[in-house]
Design an enzyme around this catalytic site. Structure first.
Site, PDB file in Angstrom:
ATOM      1  N   HIS A 157       0.808  -1.217   0.000  1.00  0.00           N
ATOM      2  CA  HIS A 157       0.000   0.000   0.000  1.00  0.00           C
ATOM      3  C   HIS A 157       0.841   1.267   0.000  1.00  0.00           C
ATOM      4  CE1 HIS A 157      -4.047  -1.806   0.656  1.00  0.00           C
ATOM      5  NE2 HIS A 157      -3.284  -2.818   1.039  1.00  0.00           N
ATOM      6  N   ASP A 370       3.202   9.252  -1.898  1.00  0.00           N
ATOM      7  CA  ASP A 370       2.074   8.477  -1.383  1.00  0.00           C
ATOM      8  C   ASP A 370       1.838   7.275  -2.281  1.00  0.00           C
ATOM      9  OD1 ASP A 370       0.191   8.071   0.573  1.00  0.00           O
ATOM     10  OD2 ASP A 370      -0.862   9.951   0.227  1.00  0.00           O
TER      11      ASP A 370
END
Length: 469
Positions: A157, A370
């Site tokens: 992730h 991110d």
């Protein structure tokens, strides 16, 4: 159909509709809603003494939660230590923040072995095991050591760094060998997958065969054959669209609307983390007010930043820095009836946030790095199609690979982000509607169901044993 067993660092037992917006929890609940199965991992509780001997099992319809409490030593070395003071900064390209020592690495391996010991008795021979995130890279290898031959997939992730950064980790080869214990390794973006493939090519004797144009590669390394593939995670788009239509009329949304007194709203929602670029974001909003003073007393910036990892020194420091910045900017620009920045260190439920997103004229999502950033997608899905707001999005968020119709910015360019805010606040309705429609087309085509089905379908076809040409 094979049962799905999901393994993640944190298992959050939450009431329907009460989960935090964004992140792994929402995605996993959506993924398991139809298939049923087990969600296994840490309960979030830290206890004195040793970690919990046996998992606590909770039934919720077709879903079984199996959770373990961690002892203080295990939590400190595995979670606060190697996971969040070594791997997290490394995977977010922040070499200057990395802390490396053998004690925390051993704690990381120990807790992964402990988790494997506790899950193994719960498994069935035909289960499919889907492991999530950087906390649990060694987990599949630990299960293999215990003789488990089930299909196993891993999904990262976070971003994945290029080999030039990854090799700063003393035991980088062991970490990649453990990652190769899985049959399927998923990444958010082609950039992340390329970092993994480049490591295999340059740092091992393994081979990489690219397959297709959308980010698929067959890997042979460390005596294993596995598939690496891009699976950009997404949101439950139809559910959020529906929720936002009613949430915009909720009591909390009405209170926010009334407090604005006709002013426009810029919103940011992020976990309090140095990867999110919050100091740079505050500075960009200050730049907007300085360069375009017509927005003074006419625009408010709401930043929601619930704290996390409060025992880690870097997180204590950034919380203090942001509080000081908010106070200084407010002191500089505020009027007796207007506070430029509303900075909140607390979390809100998904329904409340959906109402806030619906009201906001600009969604400001500017991480320095991110993995994906689901807030960007949630903001767009919550907009009124007849009068949508504008998403200002960092080029370093994984979401930027799919959401090119947003205003893409470099978060390090403070003046540039300030100019993008000016453009967003003055954008004509026709352009706003055109950009929003294009973004929604992407979000409807690639929603959480597409992500789940794509990944599970690929895992169903494991193990892979393609010849390398």
């Amino acid at each position: 159909m094979s049962r799905l067993v999901v393994v993640s660092n944190r298992v959050a037992l939450m009431e329907e509709g009460k989960q935090a917006a964004g992140g792994l929890a929402v995605a996993i609940l959506a993924a398991l809603k139809k298939t049923g199965g087990i969600w296994f991992g840490w309960s979030g509780n830290v206890v004195d003494g040793e970690s919990q001997a046996e998992p606590t099992r909770t039934e919720a319809g077709k879903l079984t939660y199996a959770t373990l409490d961690l002892g203080r030593r295990d939590h400190e070395e595995y979670y606060n230590g190697f996971a969040n003071q070594t791997l997290w900064p490394l995977f977010h390209y922040r070499l200057g923040l990395i802390s490396v020592n053998r004690r925390t690495r051993e704690g990381y391996e120990r807790v992964n072995a402990y988790f494997a010991d506790k899950l193994e008795p719960l498994l069935r021979p035909d289960d499919m095991i889907w492991v999530h995130d950087y906390h649990l890279i060694p987990f599949g290898d630990e299960l293999r050591r215990r003789g488990c031959s089930q299909r196993m997939g891993f999904f990262l992730h976070t971003p994945f760094p290029p080999p030039e950064l990854l090799t700063a980790l003393p035991n980088h080869r062991d970490l990649i060998r453990e990652l190769c214990a899985y049959d399927l390794v998923g990444f958010h973006t082609a950039t992340d997958m390329r970092g993994f493939c480049d490591y295999i090519r340059t740092e091992t004797d393994g081979t990489v065969e690219q397959r297709g144009a959308y980010g698929t590669a067959m890997i042979r390394a460390f005596g294993r054959t596995l598939l690496a593939k891009v699976f950009p995670i997404s949101i439950d788009t139809p559910a959020l669209e529906s929720l936002a239509r009613t949430a915009g009329r909720s009591r909390q949304a009405e209170r926010l609307r009334e407090s604005l007194v006709g002013r426009r709203l810029i919103i940011g929602v992020d976990r309090l983390d140095y990867s999110k670029g919050l100091p740079q974001r505050f500075a960009a909003f200050e730049q907007l007010l300085e360069s375009y003073p017509e927005h003074c007393n006419r625009v408010s910036f709401l930043q929601v930043a619930p704290p996390s990892r409060e025992d880690v020194p870097e997180y204590i420091a950034i919380r203090r820095e942001l509080s000081e910045m908010a106070g200084r900017i407010n002191g500089r620009f505020a009027e007796f009836d207007w506070q430029p920045i509303r900075y909140l260190n607390r979390s809100f439920g998904q329904r409340i946030l959906a109402g806030f997103y619906r009201l906001a004229n600009v969604g400001l999502v500017t991480p320095l790095r991110d993995g994906m950033n689901l807030v960007a997608k949630e903001y767009v899905a919550c907009q009124d199609a007849d009068n949508p707001g504008v998403l200002v999005l960092s080029q370093f968020a994984g979401a930027a690979h799919e959401m090119g119709e947003a205003l893409i910015v470099n978060p390090f360019d403070i003046e540039g982000v300030g100019d993008a805010l000016q453009r967003a606040l003055t954008m004509p309705l026709g352009e706003r509607k055109e950009r929003h429609a294009a973004l929604m087309q992407t979000l409807r085509r690639h929603d959480i169901g597409w992500w789940r089905e794509s990944y599970v379908d690929a895992l169903t076809r494991a193990p892979y044993d393609f010849p390398v040409t």
